[in-house]
Design an enzyme around this catalytic site. Sequence first.
Site, PDB file in Angstrom:
ATOM      1  N   TRP A  68      44.360  42.647  53.076  1.00 15.87           N
ATOM      2  CA  TRP A  68      45.560  43.255  53.693  1.00 15.87           C
ATOM      3  C   TRP A  68      46.763  43.002  53.174  1.00 15.87           C
ATOM      4  O   TRP A  68      46.977  41.763  52.639  1.00 15.87           O
ATOM      5  CB  TRP A  68      45.482  42.791  55.254  1.00 15.87           C
TER       6      TRP A  68
ATOM      7  N   ASP B 164      40.391  35.455  59.065  1.00 15.13           N
ATOM      8  CA  ASP B 164      41.251  36.305  59.754  1.00 15.13           C
ATOM      9  C   ASP B 164      40.235  37.258  60.499  1.00 15.13           C
ATOM     10  O   ASP B 164      39.641  38.184  60.017  1.00 15.13           O
ATOM     11  CB  ASP B 164      41.960  37.120  58.477  1.00 15.13           C
TER      12      ASP B 164
ATOM     13  N   LYS C 207      43.749  45.447  67.897  1.00 12.55           N
ATOM     14  CA  LYS C 207      43.003  46.551  67.849  1.00 12.55           C
ATOM     15  C   LYS C 207      41.818  46.617  69.044  1.00 12.55           C
ATOM     16  O   LYS C 207      41.509  47.582  69.418  1.00 12.55           O
ATOM     17  CB  LYS C 207      42.202  46.559  66.259  1.00 12.55           C
TER      18      LYS C 207
HETATM   19  N1  KET Z   1      44.959  40.983  59.726  1.00 12.25           N
HETATM   20  C1  KET Z   1      44.274  41.898  59.132  1.00 12.25           C
HETATM   21  C2  KET Z   1      43.241  42.040  58.178  1.00 12.25           C
HETATM   22  C3  KET Z   1      44.910  43.101  59.462  1.00 12.25           C
HETATM   23  O1  KET Z   1      44.470  44.233  59.084  1.00 12.25           O
HETATM   24  C4  KET Z   1      46.088  43.295  60.471  1.00 12.25           C
HETATM   25  C5  KET Z   1      46.669  44.357  60.666  1.00 12.25           C
HETATM   26  C6  KET Z   1      46.495  41.583  60.823  1.00 12.25           C
HETATM   27  C7  KET Z   1      45.710  40.787  60.534  1.00 12.25           C
HETATM   28  C8  KET Z   1      47.436  41.822  61.840  1.00 12.25           C
HETATM   29  O2  KET Z   1      47.512  42.476  62.943  1.00 12.25           O
HETATM   30  P1  KET Z   1      48.413  42.042  64.213  1.00 12.25           P
HETATM   31  O3  KET Z   1      48.869  43.294  64.650  1.00 12.25           O
HETATM   32  O4  KET Z   1      49.287  41.153  63.782  1.00 12.25           O
HETATM   33  O5  KET Z   1      47.552  41.463  65.287  1.00 12.25           O
HETATM   34  N2  KET Z   1      46.494  45.456  60.167  1.00 12.25           N
HETATM   35  C9  KET Z   1      47.199  46.770  60.373  1.00 12.25           C
HETATM   36  C10 KET Z   1      48.362  46.866  60.612  1.00 12.25           C
HETATM   37  C11 KET Z   1      49.661  46.199  60.110  1.00 12.25           C
HETATM   38  O6  KET Z   1      49.421  46.274  58.934  1.00 12.25           O
HETATM   39  O7  KET Z   1      50.292  45.509  60.571  1.00 12.25           O
HETATM   40  C12 KET Z   1      46.995  47.670  59.038  1.00 12.25           C
HETATM   41  O8  KET Z   1      46.279  47.015  58.047  1.00 12.25           O
HETATM   42  O9  KET Z   1      47.125  48.959  59.305  1.00 12.25           O
END
Ligand code: KET
Length: 457
Positions: free
Chosen positions: A186, A267, A303
């Site tokens: 990511w 994560d 999610k």
């Molecule tokens: N870890 C991973 C692997 C991840 O894909 C995301 C979010 C997060 C943590 C953080 O999510 P949060 O909303 O802070 O709980 N991924 C999606 C959104 C983004 O990039 O913020 C994405 O990859 O589209």
Amino acid sequence: MRQQFQLPGAHSSAIDRRLSALVRHLGDSSASSMESQNPNQTIYASVTASFNGDSVFSNIVRAPEDPILGVTVAFNKDPSPIKLNLGVGAYRTEEGKPLVLNVVRRAEQLIVNDRSRVKEYLPITGLADFNKFSAKLIFGADSPAIQGNRVATVQCLSGTGSLRVGAEFLARHYHQRLIYIPLPTWGNHPKIFATAGLSVKTYRYYDPATRGLNFQGLLEDLGSAPSGAVVLLHACAHNPTGVDPTLEQWEQIRQLMRSKGLLPFFDSAYQGFASGSLDADAQPVRMFVADGGECLAAQSYAKNMGLYGERVGALSIVCKTTDVASRVESQLKLVIRPMYSSPPIHGASIVATILKDRDMYNEWTVELKAMADRIISMRKQLFDALRARGTPGDWSHIIKQIGMFTFTGLNSEQVAFMTNEYHIYMTSDGRISMAGLSSKTVPHLVDAIHAAVTRVV
Ligand code: KET
């Protein structure tokens, strides 16, 4: 007092500037007396400049958009009626609409109707019930670490905030400053850890030739990592590749990491989204906890509970003893307090309400499974449609990969072509969010992929 604070010169560091501002704020007389002696070296110089015309910020260079969230910015600007956003990992219904889970609406109703609830500050560590049930969700209710009271859990600002608090904690208190992250990963991972002051290295993860796991490369890279290094592991549904190790491979990774004293940092942003089962998706984490060793885990409810903008997550640090865990927690509070003082109450109350109540919990698992199943069905539909169309290439990875994303193998030129010609938005590495696709939009995507692979090489 006078000796402690120095006024900044023209090239002073950010820390000096902050201290100087503090001096001014506190009304220390030394600040104004030094200013009158050498006006060019004071914090007032820049203020004067702004009075004379130019902005004090005129030297600031425009930053690029974020590689993932910037895709949504570009999408929002596109007036085309056929545009499709497959960039950010956010669930959409068959109608292409964001989804608020029924169980979340139900929990919110209960919260709103409960007049005894107030808006007082939460403790620095967050809502106690939320923390307790979050730890159970990821480690399992019968986890030896929970039963042994060896877990420090703090509520944080979703997955990102949990990773960042964990990173700050490690940078301050852990002897090894090196963290290994998978290649690819990511896009925010390297920034989170580097900003916290850790050195970031990568370990091989994905093999573009097989569109699968480069297990040999992973073992070699972790095998040659220095003892004590931190290793970032995606608990399930690896982003962006959709490729996870098998349980047998996880067991080998665990043995290697434990034998070398590498510290796992999980994560967990997609628990329930890979297989549709919360327990199955937490298996890798639980394997590492079952051996009695230590680890960190960052959880996100963005999610799996659809709470994206509520920013709800948790950081847990599993320790060897209760005493260590409570000292770790005391230090986590010192990390959090100057950052944002304490976390927000609403989202954590929703999660705690759902996790505490068996009925609501069950309702959640059904809704979560329905989201995961819709994504799996989109994989099948996309794969079948590409085959039926005779699009060159082996697209079986679409149905083999799991989680929210398919790592298509399309290159950045092909992605740009699909965006320009077909108004399909996705990240330039060829990742598409399957959760953004629906039966109605599959044909449009297939047209775009077909044209991209046949016309853009
Ligand atoms: N870890 C991973 C692997 C991840 O894909 C995301 C979010 C997060 C943590 C953080 O999510 P949060 O909303 O802070 O709980 N991924 C999606 C959104 C983004 O990039 O913020 C994405 O990859 O589209």
